[in-house]
Design an enzyme around this catalytic site. Structure first.
Site, PDB file in Angstrom:
ATOM      1  N   ASP A  54      -4.053  -8.457   9.128  1.00  0.00           N
ATOM      2  CA  ASP A  54      -2.778  -7.799   9.187  1.00  0.00           C
ATOM      3  C   ASP A  54      -2.347  -6.720  10.136  1.00  0.00           C
ATOM      4  O   ASP A  54      -2.092  -5.921  11.223  1.00  0.00           O
ATOM      5  CB  ASP A  54      -1.045  -8.655   8.873  1.00  0.00           C
ATOM      6  CG  ASP A  54      -1.219  -7.559   7.562  1.00  0.00           C
ATOM      7  OD1 ASP A  54      -2.019  -7.311   7.358  1.00  0.00           O
ATOM      8  OD2 ASP A  54      -0.230  -7.188   7.114  1.00  0.00           O
ATOM      9  N   CYS A  76       1.032  -1.474  -0.127  1.00  0.00           N
ATOM     10  CA  CYS A  76      -0.031   0.151  -0.049  1.00  0.00           C
ATOM     11  C   CYS A  76       1.148   1.204   0.242  1.00  0.00           C
ATOM     12  O   CYS A  76       2.208   0.885   0.306  1.00  0.00           O
ATOM     13  CB  CYS A  76      -0.851   0.092   0.757  1.00  0.00           C
ATOM     14  SG  CYS A  76      -1.465  -1.540   1.615  1.00  0.00           S
ATOM     15  N   ASN A  84       1.687   0.003   5.640  1.00  0.00           N
ATOM     16  CA  ASN A  84       2.133   0.099   4.474  1.00  0.00           C
ATOM     17  C   ASN A  84       3.089  -1.525   4.782  1.00  0.00           C
ATOM     18  O   ASN A  84       3.955  -1.219   5.412  1.00  0.00           O
ATOM     19  CB  ASN A  84       2.670   0.532   3.775  1.00  0.00           C
ATOM     20  CG  ASN A  84       3.930   0.189   1.953  1.00  0.00           C
ATOM     21  OD1 ASN A  84       2.998  -0.607   2.154  1.00  0.00           O
ATOM     22  ND2 ASN A  84       4.663   0.493   2.872  1.00  0.00           N
ATOM     23  N   GLY A  85       2.843  -2.953   3.698  1.00  0.00           N
ATOM     24  CA  GLY A  85       3.666  -3.715   4.350  1.00  0.00           C
ATOM     25  C   GLY A  85       2.823  -5.856   4.239  1.00  0.00           C
ATOM     26  O   GLY A  85       1.281  -5.750   4.578  1.00  0.00           O
ATOM     27  N   LEU A 119      -3.546  -1.790  -2.090  1.00  0.00           N
ATOM     28  CA  LEU A 119      -3.225  -3.257  -2.618  1.00  0.00           C
ATOM     29  C   LEU A 119      -3.810  -4.223  -1.765  1.00  0.00           C
ATOM     30  O   LEU A 119      -2.995  -4.959  -0.517  1.00  0.00           O
ATOM     31  CB  LEU A 119      -2.103  -3.376  -3.300  1.00  0.00           C
ATOM     32  CG  LEU A 119      -1.635  -4.493  -4.137  1.00  0.00           C
ATOM     33  CD1 LEU A 119      -2.539  -4.307  -5.610  1.00  0.00           C
ATOM     34  CD2 LEU A 119      -0.117  -4.757  -4.147  1.00  0.00           C
ATOM     35  N   SER A 120      -5.062  -4.931  -2.237  1.00  0.00           N
ATOM     36  CA  SER A 120      -5.220  -6.508  -1.546  1.00  0.00           C
ATOM     37  C   SER A 120      -4.740  -7.209  -1.471  1.00  0.00           C
ATOM     38  O   SER A 120      -4.730  -7.740  -2.617  1.00  0.00           O
ATOM     39  CB  SER A 120      -6.801  -5.748  -1.990  1.00  0.00           C
ATOM     40  OG  SER A 120      -7.401  -5.388  -1.545  1.00  0.00           O
ATOM     41  N   ILE A 121      -4.462  -7.904  -0.576  1.00  0.00           N
ATOM     42  CA  ILE A 121      -3.387  -9.055  -0.820  1.00  0.00           C
ATOM     43  C   ILE A 121      -4.054  -9.964   0.470  1.00  0.00           C
ATOM     44  O   ILE A 121      -4.112 -11.119  -0.012  1.00  0.00           O
ATOM     45  CB  ILE A 121      -2.079  -8.514   0.214  1.00  0.00           C
ATOM     46  CG1 ILE A 121      -1.316  -7.478  -1.066  1.00  0.00           C
ATOM     47  CG2 ILE A 121      -0.736 -10.232  -0.117  1.00  0.00           C
ATOM     48  CD1 ILE A 121      -1.113  -8.274  -2.912  1.00  0.00           C
ATOM     49  N   ILE A 122      -4.253  -9.778   1.660  1.00  0.00           N
ATOM     50  CA  ILE A 122      -4.939 -10.297   2.657  1.00  0.00           C
ATOM     51  C   ILE A 122      -5.942  -9.921   3.129  1.00  0.00           C
ATOM     52  O   ILE A 122      -6.418  -8.138   3.097  1.00  0.00           O
ATOM     53  CB  ILE A 122      -4.391 -10.413   3.654  1.00  0.00           C
ATOM     54  CG1 ILE A 122      -2.864 -11.297   3.633  1.00  0.00           C
ATOM     55  CG2 ILE A 122      -4.286 -11.483   5.383  1.00  0.00           C
ATOM     56  CD1 ILE A 122      -1.557 -11.602   4.391  1.00  0.00           C
ATOM     57  N   GLY A 176      15.090 -12.827  -4.397  1.00  0.00           N
ATOM     58  CA  GLY A 176      15.696 -13.781  -3.956  1.00  0.00           C
ATOM     59  C   GLY A 176      17.091 -12.467  -3.193  1.00  0.00           C
ATOM     60  O   GLY A 176      18.212 -12.537  -3.174  1.00  0.00           O
TER      61      GLY A 176
END
Length: 635
Positions: free
Chosen positions: A100, A2, A75-76, A51-54, A364
């Protein structure tokens, strides 16, 4: 992932401008295209782009506690939020969502400023506590997520995920910081906590900032640092097994998402290891992507495809135009301040490719800093052994003279480019390492900078950045010390900045398991000879990965995202370079010596010397100046 913004009145409860806060928030729509939220009350305004993730259905922000006395914009990702939720519920906290984000609100209520010590993840957030009249900001331990802030002259405090959001506020002073110019032309980026502007700062990794009503100023407070605390003796095999198990766990917790997930796959050791572990943890084929280059000197795609076949991933590869310089002017929009890593161009393209498939990717990044993968570490340890054999009274005049007399040979293999080694050997440890990582050397910057800029610098040099960090380093081992310096400077200022801006430009979230803070701290305690043995960097990691990855993936020469700058600047960008470096913006800035700018351009384009890195750094500074002047005219 976000974007966050905020305005806070440190003096009282003055009205917050809804239109200003909304404009600040809107500048970061790319970071959060799914939803937006604004909260305003007397003296405080918080904004959020999502930005929808969870918890797609109920994770909207800003988010409040039960009585609306505490609110967060964040954000995170906090990967241990299920465990924290259970712990906080057992202490009597009531949760309305499964996100979260809500963990932060209740963790603040329970633990106050020390709440950050409980979080495992990447984050930048601000909590407003109305009862305590306190605004609390924090940034994750390694600096994966950014946070900028400024104290305005009228007592207002503003912050945001990107510098562009702060620049919307007309009260913000935008005077260029001379020390930032010195640092930029040394490192190719501006290290934390400085920005290009005197009045704006970055919150450093592992730091928090607490502001209270009536308290005009506040100093950031460090809550974490990598320890480099040695482990109890263990065999090489046991250490390697534990390293892989710890990385597997770090990968596993980063695979939680309610949206499509994948991975970057370059064909290098680090990304290949992450993909291999993901494949072992996933019931479905892992989505992977990579980009290829027409020039075989830079093309790793065949190695990426080999790894993709080995783990049966759903792999996509796309060739990047070798003359992909249309993006150059766009970089100033992405980074907001001068930033000179040319691999930002292919990084932008691979993020663009990934977004066609997924919303979250694992990368990585961080392996080179943690596990001593950079070739410069090998050279530095060689030089340190030589320094230890000769006292400064002999070493400095001897190698200083050799450095002045030996011819410059940019075209030759590294082993024959002794001039740079001699120059480094004449310096102390920090000066020697600075010499190896500098874009423009002390001598070149002295010639490049105008007399006016040098007067404003008052003798300040970028080496002070290294000295500041070295002064609080928990180790004095030659290898561990420069790894510590890179964790504090190059990793956050260059690598993580590059990936954050390039990925968020495409609304793509990037997760970095090799930068899990538990893993980073554990790796720091390994014996240095397990990281760099002879000329082999990442020694233990590669040995531990031998059952998983082919020999030619593990032990081939490192390539990276190289861009053919030298040929660009003598060919298709020849006129652009000359017109940009000798432009009215550059010459009128009062920062540069016009004669030396001519020398750099003439000598590079005639083939006398390869000044491509210096020219790119100047080109990016010109892009910043041009955009800055256009914005000031528009205002």
């Amino acid at each position: 992932m976000c974007g966050i913004v905020g305005i806070f009145d440190t003096t009282g409860q003055r009205e917050i401008s809804d239109s200003l806060l909304s404009r600040m928030n809107q500048t970061q729509v790319h970071r959060g295209p799914d939803e937006q939220g604004i909260h305003i009350e007397p003296g405080v305004g918080l904004g959020h782009r999502r930005l929808s993730i969870i918890d797609l259905a109920s994770g909207q922000q800003p988010l409040f506690n039960e009585d609306h006395s505490v609110v967060v914009t964040y954000n995170g990702e906090i990967y241990n939020f299920p465990e924290l939720s259970s712990e906080l519920k057992s202490k009597g906290h009531l949760f309305r969502t499964h996100s979260d984000t809500e963990v932060i609100v209740h963790a603040w209520e329970e633990w106050g400023e020390s709440c950050v010590e409980h979080f495992r993840g990447m984050f930048a957030f601000a909590v407003w506590d109305r009862n305590q009249e306190t605004l609390f900001l924090a940034r994750d331990r390694l600096g994966i997520k950014p946070l900028f802030y400024a104290q305005l002259d009228d007592g207002f405090f503003i912050f945001g995920s990107e510098l562009k959001s702060l620049k919307v506020d007309p009260r913000l002073g935008r005077e260029i910081d001379p020390a930032a110019v010195e640092e930029y032309f040394t490192f190719g980026y501006i290290p934390e906590p400085r920005t290009i502007y005197r009045k704006v700062h970055k919150l450093s990794p592992g730091h928090s900032l607490t502001l209270r009503k009536g308290q005009i100023t506040a100093a950031p407070k460090q809550y974490w640092d990598v320890s480099f605390k040695p482990h109890a003796a263990m065999t090489e095999q046991d250490a390697g097994n534990e390293l892989i198990e710890r990385l597997r766990e770090a990968v596993d917790i980063r695979m939680i998402a309610e949206v499509p997930l994948g991975a970057f796959l370059s064909g290098g050791v680090d990304s290949s290891a992450v993909v291999g572990l993901m494949a072992g943890l996933s019931q479905k084929p892992v989505n992977t992507c990579s980009i290829s280059f027409g020039d075989p000197k830079f093309n790793e795609s065949a190695y990426a495809e080999k790894v993709a076949r080995r783990f049966s991933t759903d792999h996509r590869v796309e060739q990047v135009d070798p003359d992909d310089f249309d993006l150059i002017d766009h970089l100033a929009d992405l980074y907001d301040e001068p930033y000179a890593d040319s691999s930002a161009l292919p990084t932008y393209r691979v993020c663009q490719l990934a977004k066609q498939q997924v919303t979250v990717v694992l990368s990585g990044d961080g392996g080179d800093e943690n596990l001593a993968g950079y070739r410069r570490y090998r050279w530095h340890t060689y030089e340190e052994r030589m320094r230890a054999m000769l006292p400064p009274a002999i070493r400095q005049p001897l190698f200083g003279t050799l450095g002045r007399l030996y011819p410059k040979a940019d075209w030759a293999p590294r082993v024959f480019r002794a001039k740079s080694t001699f120059e480094s050997m004449a310096r102390d440890t920090l000066q020697g390492y600075m010499h190896s990582v500098s874009i423009l050397s002390n001598q070149m910057r002295d010639q490049l900078f105008s007399d006016k800029l040098k007067r404003e610098l008052q003798g300040y040099q970028a080496i002070e950045v290294f000295r500041r960090h070295a002064g609080q380093a928990p180790t004095d081992h030659p290898l561990s010390l420069v790894q510590y310096l890179d964790l504090k400077t190059y990793l956050v200022g260059d690598i993580l900045t590059k990936v954050d801006r390039a990925s968020m430009a495409h609304s793509l979230e990037v997760r970095v398991p090799l930068l899990d803070h538990h893993l980073v701290d554990w790796i720091s305690g390994l014996p240095p000879e397990m990281k760099l043995r002879g000329s082999e960097g990442k020694y233990l990691f590669k040995k531990a990965l031998e059952p998983m990855l082919p020999h030619d993936i593990l032990y081939r020469k490192k390539m990276g995202f190289a861009v053919p700058l030298a040929s660009w600047f003598r060919g298709p960008l020849r006129d652009k370079v000359r017109n940009s470096l000798l432009s009215d913006e550059m010459l009128g800035s009062g920062l540069f010596n016009e004669r030396y700018l001519h020398t750099l351009v003439d000598h590079h384009q005639s083939g006398i010397r390869d000044y491509s890195a210096s020219i790119w750094t100047l080109l990016m500074f010109h892009s910043f100046l041009k955009k800055e002047m256009a914005q000031q005219v528009a205002a």
